[in-house]
Design a protein around this motif. Structure first.
Motif, PDB file in Angstrom:
ATOM      1  N   VAL A  31      -1.841 -17.405  -2.205  1.00  0.00           N
ATOM      2  CA  VAL A  31      -2.619 -16.195  -1.950  1.00  0.00           C
ATOM      3  C   VAL A  31      -3.988 -16.443  -2.582  1.00  0.00           C
ATOM      4  CG1 VAL A  31      -2.848 -13.735  -2.525  1.00  0.00           C
ATOM      5  CG2 VAL A  31      -0.627 -14.655  -1.861  1.00  0.00           C
ATOM      6  N   PRO A  32      -5.032 -16.548  -1.770  1.00  0.00           N
ATOM      7  CA  PRO A  32      -6.322 -16.943  -2.340  1.00  0.00           C
ATOM      8  C   PRO A  32      -7.093 -15.787  -2.959  1.00  0.00           C
ATOM      9  CG  PRO A  32      -6.482 -16.890   0.037  1.00  0.00           C
ATOM     10  CD  PRO A  32      -5.075 -16.471  -0.303  1.00  0.00           C
ATOM     11  N   ALA A  33      -6.401 -14.998  -3.770  1.00  0.00           N
ATOM     12  CA  ALA A  33      -6.999 -13.859  -4.471  1.00  0.00           C
ATOM     13  C   ALA A  33      -6.166 -13.629  -5.729  1.00  0.00           C
ATOM     14  CB  ALA A  33      -6.976 -12.620  -3.595  1.00  0.00           C
ATOM     15  N   ALA A  34      -6.780 -12.952  -6.698  1.00  0.00           N
ATOM     16  CA  ALA A  34      -6.124 -12.763  -7.991  1.00  0.00           C
ATOM     17  C   ALA A  34      -4.839 -11.942  -7.882  1.00  0.00           C
ATOM     18  CB  ALA A  34      -7.094 -12.069  -8.943  1.00  0.00           C
ATOM     19  N   ALA A  35      -3.944 -12.149  -8.834  1.00  0.00           N
ATOM     20  CA  ALA A  35      -2.712 -11.355  -8.919  1.00  0.00           C
ATOM     21  C   ALA A  35      -3.079  -9.888  -9.146  1.00  0.00           C
ATOM     22  CB  ALA A  35      -1.857 -11.860 -10.067  1.00  0.00           C
ATOM     23  N   GLY A  36      -2.233  -9.014  -8.641  1.00  0.00           N
ATOM     24  CA  GLY A  36      -2.443  -7.583  -8.866  1.00  0.00           C
ATOM     25  C   GLY A  36      -3.401  -6.940  -7.877  1.00  0.00           C
ATOM     26  N   GLY A  37      -3.971  -7.727  -6.970  1.00  0.00           N
ATOM     27  CA  GLY A  37      -4.880  -7.159  -5.971  1.00  0.00           C
ATOM     28  C   GLY A  37      -4.138  -6.800  -4.702  1.00  0.00           C
ATOM     29  N   PRO A  38      -4.847  -6.261  -3.709  1.00  0.00           N
ATOM     30  CA  PRO A  38      -4.187  -5.774  -2.494  1.00  0.00           C
ATOM     31  C   PRO A  38      -3.484  -6.867  -1.686  1.00  0.00           C
ATOM     32  CG  PRO A  38      -6.584  -5.735  -2.263  1.00  0.00           C
ATOM     33  CD  PRO A  38      -6.299  -6.034  -3.697  1.00  0.00           C
ATOM     34  N   THR A  39      -4.121  -8.031  -1.580  1.00  0.00           N
ATOM     35  CA  THR A  39      -3.501  -9.099  -0.790  1.00  0.00           C
ATOM     36  C   THR A  39      -2.281  -9.640  -1.511  1.00  0.00           C
ATOM     37  OG1 THR A  39      -5.640  -9.601   0.160  1.00  0.00           O
ATOM     38  CG2 THR A  39      -3.980 -11.314   0.353  1.00  0.00           C
ATOM     39  N   ASP A  40      -2.390  -9.727  -2.829  1.00  0.00           N
ATOM     40  CA  ASP A  40      -1.251 -10.154  -3.644  1.00  0.00           C
ATOM     41  C   ASP A  40      -0.071  -9.198  -3.459  1.00  0.00           C
ATOM     42  OD1 ASP A  40      -0.128 -11.775  -5.871  1.00  0.00           O
ATOM     43  OD2 ASP A  40      -0.225  -9.870  -6.940  1.00  0.00           O
ATOM     44  N   THR A  41      -0.346  -7.913  -3.496  1.00  0.00           N
ATOM     45  CA  THR A  41       0.725  -6.912  -3.369  1.00  0.00           C
ATOM     46  C   THR A  41       1.410  -7.020  -2.010  1.00  0.00           C
ATOM     47  OG1 THR A  41      -0.505  -5.451  -4.814  1.00  0.00           O
ATOM     48  CG2 THR A  41       1.196  -4.420  -3.485  1.00  0.00           C
ATOM     49  N   ILE A  42       0.597  -7.081  -0.947  1.00  0.00           N
ATOM     50  CA  ILE A  42       1.164  -7.189   0.404  1.00  0.00           C
ATOM     51  C   ILE A  42       1.978  -8.474   0.518  1.00  0.00           C
ATOM     52  CG2 ILE A  42       0.490  -7.665   2.807  1.00  0.00           C
ATOM     53  CD1 ILE A  42      -1.897  -5.747   2.292  1.00  0.00           C
ATOM     54  N   SER A  43       1.441  -9.552  -0.068  1.00  0.00           N
ATOM     55  CA  SER A  43       2.111 -10.857   0.038  1.00  0.00           C
ATOM     56  C   SER A  43       3.452 -10.838  -0.693  1.00  0.00           C
ATOM     57  CB  SER A  43       1.226 -11.954  -0.559  1.00  0.00           C
ATOM     58  OG  SER A  43      -0.013 -11.972   0.088  1.00  0.00           O
ATOM     59  N   ARG A  44       3.488 -10.235  -1.864  1.00  0.00           N
ATOM     60  CA  ARG A  44       4.739 -10.227  -2.631  1.00  0.00           C
ATOM     61  C   ARG A  44       5.819  -9.406  -1.922  1.00  0.00           C
ATOM     62  NH1 ARG A  44       4.095 -12.650  -7.764  1.00  0.00           N
ATOM     63  NH2 ARG A  44       1.907 -13.206  -7.947  1.00  0.00           N
ATOM     64  N   ILE A  45       5.428  -8.280  -1.367  1.00  0.00           N
ATOM     65  CA  ILE A  45       6.418  -7.451  -0.655  1.00  0.00           C
ATOM     66  C   ILE A  45       6.951  -8.229   0.557  1.00  0.00           C
ATOM     67  CG2 ILE A  45       6.741  -5.329   0.700  1.00  0.00           C
ATOM     68  CD1 ILE A  45       4.545  -4.035  -1.081  1.00  0.00           C
ATOM     69  N   THR A  46       6.044  -8.864   1.294  1.00  0.00           N
ATOM     70  CA  THR A  46       6.456  -9.619   2.483  1.00  0.00           C
ATOM     71  C   THR A  46       7.319 -10.811   2.095  1.00  0.00           C
ATOM     72  OG1 THR A  46       4.366  -8.974   3.493  1.00  0.00           O
ATOM     73  CG2 THR A  46       5.581 -10.741   4.588  1.00  0.00           C
ATOM     74  N   LEU A 276      10.876  -2.959   3.134  1.00  0.00           N
ATOM     75  CA  LEU A 276       9.466  -3.369   3.290  1.00  0.00           C
ATOM     76  C   LEU A 276       8.644  -2.223   3.887  1.00  0.00           C
ATOM     77  CD1 LEU A 276       7.835  -6.611   4.466  1.00  0.00           C
ATOM     78  CD2 LEU A 276       7.388  -4.523   5.779  1.00  0.00           C
ATOM     79  N   VAL A 277       9.197  -1.567   4.919  1.00  0.00           N
ATOM     80  CA  VAL A 277       8.448  -0.488   5.577  1.00  0.00           C
ATOM     81  C   VAL A 277       8.115   0.601   4.553  1.00  0.00           C
ATOM     82  CG1 VAL A 277       8.544   1.291   7.368  1.00  0.00           C
ATOM     83  CG2 VAL A 277       9.535  -0.965   7.814  1.00  0.00           C
ATOM     84  N   LYS A 278       9.093   0.944   3.730  1.00  0.00           N
ATOM     85  CA  LYS A 278       8.861   2.000   2.737  1.00  0.00           C
ATOM     86  C   LYS A 278       7.806   1.555   1.717  1.00  0.00           C
ATOM     87  CE  LYS A 278      10.875   5.005  -0.717  1.00  0.00           C
ATOM     88  NZ  LYS A 278       9.684   4.860  -1.503  1.00  0.00           N
ATOM     89  N   ARG A 279       7.940   0.309   1.270  1.00  0.00           N
ATOM     90  CA  ARG A 279       6.990  -0.157   0.251  1.00  0.00           C
ATOM     91  C   ARG A 279       5.572  -0.265   0.822  1.00  0.00           C
ATOM     92  NH1 ARG A 279       9.587  -5.184  -2.715  1.00  0.00           N
ATOM     93  NH2 ARG A 279       7.927  -4.819  -4.218  1.00  0.00           N
ATOM     94  N   PHE A 280       5.443  -0.682   2.071  1.00  0.00           N
ATOM     95  CA  PHE A 280       4.119  -0.685   2.716  1.00  0.00           C
ATOM     96  C   PHE A 280       3.596   0.756   2.831  1.00  0.00           C
ATOM     97  CE2 PHE A 280       3.251  -4.797   5.372  1.00  0.00           C
ATOM     98  CZ  PHE A 280       3.521  -5.581   4.267  1.00  0.00           C
ATOM     99  N   ASN A 281       4.470   1.663   3.294  1.00  0.00           N
ATOM    100  CA  ASN A 281       4.017   3.050   3.481  1.00  0.00           C
ATOM    101  C   ASN A 281       3.591   3.686   2.162  1.00  0.00           C
ATOM    102  OD1 ASN A 281       4.467   2.896   6.204  1.00  0.00           O
ATOM    103  ND2 ASN A 281       6.437   3.919   6.166  1.00  0.00           N
ATOM    104  N   ASP A 282       4.313   3.342   1.093  1.00  0.00           N
ATOM    105  CA  ASP A 282       3.961   3.915  -0.217  1.00  0.00           C
ATOM    106  C   ASP A 282       2.549   3.528  -0.648  1.00  0.00           C
ATOM    107  OD1 ASP A 282       6.356   5.171  -0.470  1.00  0.00           O
ATOM    108  OD2 ASP A 282       7.263   3.700  -1.833  1.00  0.00           O
ATOM    109  N   ILE A 283       2.082   2.357  -0.173  1.00  0.00           N
ATOM    110  CA  ILE A 283       0.708   1.970  -0.520  1.00  0.00           C
ATOM    111  C   ILE A 283      -0.225   2.156   0.686  1.00  0.00           C
ATOM    112  CG2 ILE A 283       1.192   0.488  -2.512  1.00  0.00           C
ATOM    113  CD1 ILE A 283       1.199  -1.924  -0.584  1.00  0.00           C
TER     114      ILE A 283
END
Ligand code: ASP
Length: 321
Positions: A31-46, A276-283
């Motif tokens: 993930v070419p962005a720091a941990a804890g950011g939006p792309t990181d969050t989406i990537s971890r859930i996926t 995953l759907v719930k976790r995406f919807n929550d954010i």
């Protein structure tokens, strides 16, 4: 050449049996962005949902910096064996024009696997910023003595594009401050070390609800379910201001088709996983529709977005190098 050779060697090594058995060891997603950011969050859930389906561990490696191009370079140089993958977003397409010395050709460097989501963005400020609405913010920034800072994840990142769009639409000028990702931007906003940002709702929903940052507007046509009080940018006075951040799963060029098929099937199933759907919807984001989660759709998006952004970037004359 190196890629051609390694891909050919790999095809020999990876007969149908190897592809069928894939994955036999843990997978790394860069993930070419720091941990804890939006792309990181989406990537971890996926990654969690895909990992469950593949029956194999997936590790996220955060390699932030230079608008995602450092981590992306690492990913495209990896062996196309399915054990090193990349999750990134529209920044892949903008970097193709913004960075004139990229060590890879964006049109050739990837095996697209699928798109994950289109994340909405939000215009935000530190909690004590002296403006309570988008209109007040613009009026405040127009005062000649006001100097404001706006954090982003580097040139070509979604937060950078959103900030540029905001400035060009409102004719205000703020000082942009690049970080390795907007995870650290959020820390500095909460800590009141910077003034503003435009970041994905996947990173900002919690802090806006918790009032540790101030939200002004969301960049989608409709309001967000979990932030019903936040107006759309259009409602708040920025007519037609709309920006979503597509994210996708990619491998280096030359991934054997049998592995593409396996990853694609797992990704499309993961995007329907109720957890995953719930976790995406929550954010405040939605899984990509099945039609857009395919390798073909990911490739079309990557290429058409290069074409969409290239003239805009060229007209601005602002490059990253
Ligand atoms: N994707 C970046 C991050 O996760 C944010 C951005 O592109 O603005 O930090």
């Amino acid at each position: 050449m190196r890629h051609l050779m390694s891909a050919a060697a790999l095809l020999l090594a990876l007969g149908p049996a190897a592809a069928q058995e894939y994955p036999t060891k843990p997978i790394t997603i860069i993930v070419p962005a720091a941990a804890g950011g939006p792309t990181d969050t989406i990537s971890r859930i996926t990654a969690q949902a895909v990992s469950k389906l593949l029956g194999q561990q997936i590790t996220i490696e955060n390699v932030g910096g230079a608008g995602g191009t450092i981590g992306t370079t690492r990913a495209v140089r990896a062996e196309p064996d399915g054990y090193t993958l990349l999750i990134y977003h529209v920044g892949l397409s903008t970097a193709a024009t913004l960075y004139r010395n990229l060590p890879y050709d964006t049109r050739q460097a990837f095996t697209p696997i699928g798109l994950l989501t289109d994340a909405p963005m939000t215009i935000i400020a530190r909690s004590d910023y002296p403006a309570n609405t988008l209109k007040e913010l613009v009026d405040h920034l127009k005062k000649p003595d006001v100097k404001a800072s706006m954090g982003n994840a580097g040139v070509g990142s979604a937060s950078h594009l959103c900030g540029m769009l905001f400035m060009s639409e409102t004719k205000v000028q703020v000082t942009t401050v690049p970080y390795r990702g907007t995870g650290p931007v959020m820390n500095d906003l909460i800590g009141k070390q910077i003034d503003l940002s435009c970041d994905q709702a996947t990173n900002t929903t919690g802090p806006i609800l918790g009032k540790t940052v101030k939200g002004y507007a969301v960049t989608t046509k409709a309001r967000l379910k979990s932030l019903p009080d936040l107006p759309t940018a259009d409602e708040a006075g920025l007519k037609g201001f709309e920006l979503g951040v597509w994210h996708g799963l990619f491998a280096p060029k030359g991934l054997p088709p049998a592995i593409v098929a396996k990853l694609s099937t797992a990704l499309r199933a993961a995007l329907k996983d109720p957890d995953l759907v719930k976790r995406f919807n929550d954010i405040n984001t939605e899984p990509m529709s099945d039609a857009r989660a395919t390798p073909q759709a990911a490739e079309r998006t990557l290429l058409s977005e290069i074409d969409r952004w290239a003239p805009i970037i060229k007209a601005s004359g602002q490059y990253a190098d």
